[in-house]
Design a protein around this motif. Structure first.
Motif, PDB file in Angstrom:
ATOM      1  N   GLU A 287       0.831  -1.195   0.000  1.00  0.00           N
ATOM      2  CA  GLU A 287       0.000   0.000   0.000  1.00  0.00           C
ATOM      3  C   GLU A 287       0.875   1.258   0.000  1.00  0.00           C
ATOM      4  OE1 GLU A 287      -2.427  -0.603   3.456  1.00  0.00           O
ATOM      5  OE2 GLU A 287      -3.716  -2.060   2.449  1.00  0.00           O
ATOM      6  N   LEU A 288       1.965   1.235   0.736  1.00  0.00           N
ATOM      7  CA  LEU A 288       2.885   2.372   0.744  1.00  0.00           C
ATOM      8  C   LEU A 288       3.489   2.577  -0.643  1.00  0.00           C
ATOM      9  CD1 LEU A 288       4.529   4.594   2.184  1.00  0.00           C
ATOM     10  CD2 LEU A 288       6.233   2.829   2.692  1.00  0.00           C
ATOM     11  N   LYS A 289       3.870   1.487  -1.292  1.00  0.00           N
ATOM     12  CA  LYS A 289       4.446   1.586  -2.640  1.00  0.00           C
ATOM     13  C   LYS A 289       3.444   2.228  -3.600  1.00  0.00           C
ATOM     14  CE  LYS A 289       6.597  -1.281  -6.187  1.00  0.00           C
ATOM     15  NZ  LYS A 289       6.933  -2.648  -6.601  1.00  0.00           N
ATOM     16  N   SER A 290       2.184   1.846  -3.495  1.00  0.00           N
ATOM     17  CA  SER A 290       1.142   2.439  -4.321  1.00  0.00           C
ATOM     18  C   SER A 290       1.020   3.936  -4.034  1.00  0.00           C
ATOM     19  CB  SER A 290      -0.184   1.736  -4.045  1.00  0.00           C
ATOM     20  OG  SER A 290      -1.246   2.402  -4.637  1.00  0.00           O
ATOM     21  N   HIS A 291       1.120   4.295  -2.776  1.00  0.00           N
ATOM     22  CA  HIS A 291       1.044   5.708  -2.373  1.00  0.00           C
ATOM     23  C   HIS A 291       2.229   6.491  -2.952  1.00  0.00           C
ATOM     24  CE1 HIS A 291       0.212   8.614   1.250  1.00  0.00           C
ATOM     25  NE2 HIS A 291       0.272   9.255   0.113  1.00  0.00           N
ATOM     26  N   VAL A 292       3.417   5.899  -2.930  1.00  0.00           N
ATOM     27  CA  VAL A 292       4.611   6.566  -3.470  1.00  0.00           C
ATOM     28  C   VAL A 292       4.462   6.792  -4.974  1.00  0.00           C
ATOM     29  CG1 VAL A 292       7.080   6.258  -3.946  1.00  0.00           C
ATOM     30  CG2 VAL A 292       6.189   5.792  -1.671  1.00  0.00           C
ATOM     31  N   VAL A 293       3.957   5.783  -5.673  1.00  0.00           N
ATOM     32  CA  VAL A 293       3.776   5.909  -7.127  1.00  0.00           C
ATOM     33  C   VAL A 293       2.783   7.030  -7.429  1.00  0.00           C
ATOM     34  CG1 VAL A 293       2.855   4.728  -9.170  1.00  0.00           C
ATOM     35  CG2 VAL A 293       4.446   3.541  -7.649  1.00  0.00           C
ATOM     36  N   SER A 294       1.685   7.090  -6.701  1.00  0.00           N
ATOM     37  CA  SER A 294       0.707   8.170  -6.897  1.00  0.00           C
ATOM     38  C   SER A 294       1.328   9.524  -6.594  1.00  0.00           C
ATOM     39  CB  SER A 294      -0.501   7.961  -5.981  1.00  0.00           C
ATOM     40  OG  SER A 294      -1.144   6.760  -6.264  1.00  0.00           O
ATOM     41  N   PHE A 295       2.084   9.585  -5.515  1.00  0.00           N
ATOM     42  CA  PHE A 295       2.740  10.837  -5.115  1.00  0.00           C
ATOM     43  C   PHE A 295       3.663  11.340  -6.225  1.00  0.00           C
ATOM     44  CE2 PHE A 295       6.495  12.880  -3.259  1.00  0.00           C
ATOM     45  CZ  PHE A 295       5.918  13.922  -2.551  1.00  0.00           C
ATOM     46  N   ILE A 296       4.482  10.455  -6.751  1.00  0.00           N
ATOM     47  CA  ILE A 296       5.434  10.852  -7.805  1.00  0.00           C
ATOM     48  C   ILE A 296       4.699  11.279  -9.067  1.00  0.00           C
ATOM     49  CG2 ILE A 296       7.242   9.991  -9.348  1.00  0.00           C
ATOM     50  CD1 ILE A 296       8.216   8.270  -6.962  1.00  0.00           C
ATOM     51  N   GLY A 297       3.702  10.509  -9.465  1.00  0.00           N
ATOM     52  CA  GLY A 297       2.966  10.823 -10.680  1.00  0.00           C
ATOM     53  C   GLY A 297       2.230  12.150 -10.614  1.00  0.00           C
ATOM     54  N   VAL A 298       1.425  12.320  -9.584  1.00  0.00           N
ATOM     55  CA  VAL A 298       0.613  13.525  -9.466  1.00  0.00           C
ATOM     56  C   VAL A 298       1.486  14.754  -9.236  1.00  0.00           C
ATOM     57  CG1 VAL A 298      -1.128  14.698  -8.057  1.00  0.00           C
ATOM     58  CG2 VAL A 298      -1.453  12.310  -8.718  1.00  0.00           C
ATOM     59  N   ASN A 299       2.441  14.644  -8.317  1.00  0.00           N
ATOM     60  CA  ASN A 299       3.270  15.821  -8.028  1.00  0.00           C
ATOM     61  C   ASN A 299       4.222  16.137  -9.174  1.00  0.00           C
ATOM     62  OD1 ASN A 299       2.652  16.994  -5.292  1.00  0.00           O
ATOM     63  ND2 ASN A 299       2.731  14.806  -4.845  1.00  0.00           N
ATOM     64  N   GLY A 300       4.659  15.135  -9.896  1.00  0.00           N
ATOM     65  CA  GLY A 300       5.455  15.399 -11.100  1.00  0.00           C
ATOM     66  C   GLY A 300       4.649  16.176 -12.120  1.00  0.00           C
ATOM     67  N   PHE A 301       3.381  15.755 -12.299  1.00  0.00           N
ATOM     68  CA  PHE A 301       2.494  16.473 -13.218  1.00  0.00           C
ATOM     69  C   PHE A 301       2.273  17.913 -12.742  1.00  0.00           C
ATOM     70  CE2 PHE A 301      -1.856  17.894 -14.078  1.00  0.00           C
ATOM     71  CZ  PHE A 301      -1.782  17.992 -15.465  1.00  0.00           C
ATOM     72  N   LEU A 302       2.037  18.102 -11.444  1.00  0.00           N
ATOM     73  CA  LEU A 302       1.801  19.446 -10.916  1.00  0.00           C
ATOM     74  C   LEU A 302       3.029  20.340 -11.077  1.00  0.00           C
ATOM     75  CD1 LEU A 302      -0.234  18.705  -7.651  1.00  0.00           C
ATOM     76  CD2 LEU A 302      -1.083  19.630  -9.825  1.00  0.00           C
ATOM     77  N   ILE A 303       4.203  19.792 -10.878  1.00  0.00           N
ATOM     78  CA  ILE A 303       5.429  20.587 -11.053  1.00  0.00           C
ATOM     79  C   ILE A 303       5.589  21.002 -12.510  1.00  0.00           C
ATOM     80  CG2 ILE A 303       7.957  20.462 -10.987  1.00  0.00           C
ATOM     81  CD1 ILE A 303       7.617  18.756  -8.410  1.00  0.00           C
ATOM     82  N   LEU A 304       5.358  20.064 -13.430  1.00  0.00           N
ATOM     83  CA  LEU A 304       5.439  20.398 -14.852  1.00  0.00           C
ATOM     84  C   LEU A 304       4.388  21.447 -15.236  1.00  0.00           C
ATOM     85  CD1 LEU A 304       6.091  16.905 -16.475  1.00  0.00           C
ATOM     86  CD2 LEU A 304       7.693  18.829 -16.269  1.00  0.00           C
ATOM     87  N   LEU A 305       3.180  21.254 -14.730  1.00  0.00           N
ATOM     88  CA  LEU A 305       2.116  22.216 -14.999  1.00  0.00           C
ATOM     89  C   LEU A 305       2.492  23.597 -14.461  1.00  0.00           C
ATOM     90  CD1 LEU A 305      -0.806  22.617 -16.047  1.00  0.00           C
ATOM     91  CD2 LEU A 305      -1.569  22.092 -13.716  1.00  0.00           C
ATOM     92  N   ASN A 306       3.050  23.622 -13.260  1.00  0.00           N
ATOM     93  CA  ASN A 306       3.482  24.878 -12.657  1.00  0.00           C
ATOM     94  C   ASN A 306       4.575  25.544 -13.494  1.00  0.00           C
ATOM     95  OD1 ASN A 306       4.868  25.719  -9.366  1.00  0.00           O
ATOM     96  ND2 ASN A 306       4.184  27.028 -10.996  1.00  0.00           N
TER      97      ASN A 306
END
Length: 139
Positions: A70-89
């Protein structure tokens, strides 16, 4: 030379470890126990306690593995979403780094999840483990 019961037990454990013949039959255990003066009832109770501990240990391993998945799934979501937000920013407003706020907030949550996933002692761990066990199918 004489030995107390703790010393005798350690010596026998070392001897069994050195022997390393692989498996020992139940009959051999009964024979060894009778030679040591251990009653059949006491041996049976010890065997039952050992089986319970083995099952409990395997359940805990499964529980810990699930928490880490479950933690691994959380890390993958964190990287994906926050990577997208940083690029969008960076593309929409590079002069103001607003993506730091969700990154830090979610990062704190991820840190707490990580602490929980790798904690294997304590009252909260035991509570979570007992709740998880309630959801297991009965045999």
């Amino acid at each position: 030379m004489t030995y107390n019961s703790d010393e005798m037990q350690r010596i026998l454990q070392i001897a069994f470890a050195r022997k390393q013949q692989g498996e020992v039959s139940r009959e051999q255990i009964i024979e060894i126990a009778s030679e040591l003066g251990v009653s059949a009832a006491s041996l049976q109770a010890a065997e039952q306690e050992w089986l319970i501990q083995e099952v409990e240990g395997k359940k805990r391993q499964m529980f810990n593995a699930q928490r880490r998945r479950e933690l691994k799934s959380h890390v993958v979501s964190f990287i994906g979403v926050n990577g997208f937000l940083i690029l969008l920013n960076l593309f929409t407003s590079p002069s103001y780094f607003w993506a730091i706020f969700p990154l830090l907030a979610w990062g704190l949550g991820l840190f707490l999840h990580c602490m929980k996933a790798y904690k294997t002692t304590g009252e909260s761990y035991e509570h979570d483990f007992q709740e998880w066990c309630k959801g297991l199918p009965k045999k």
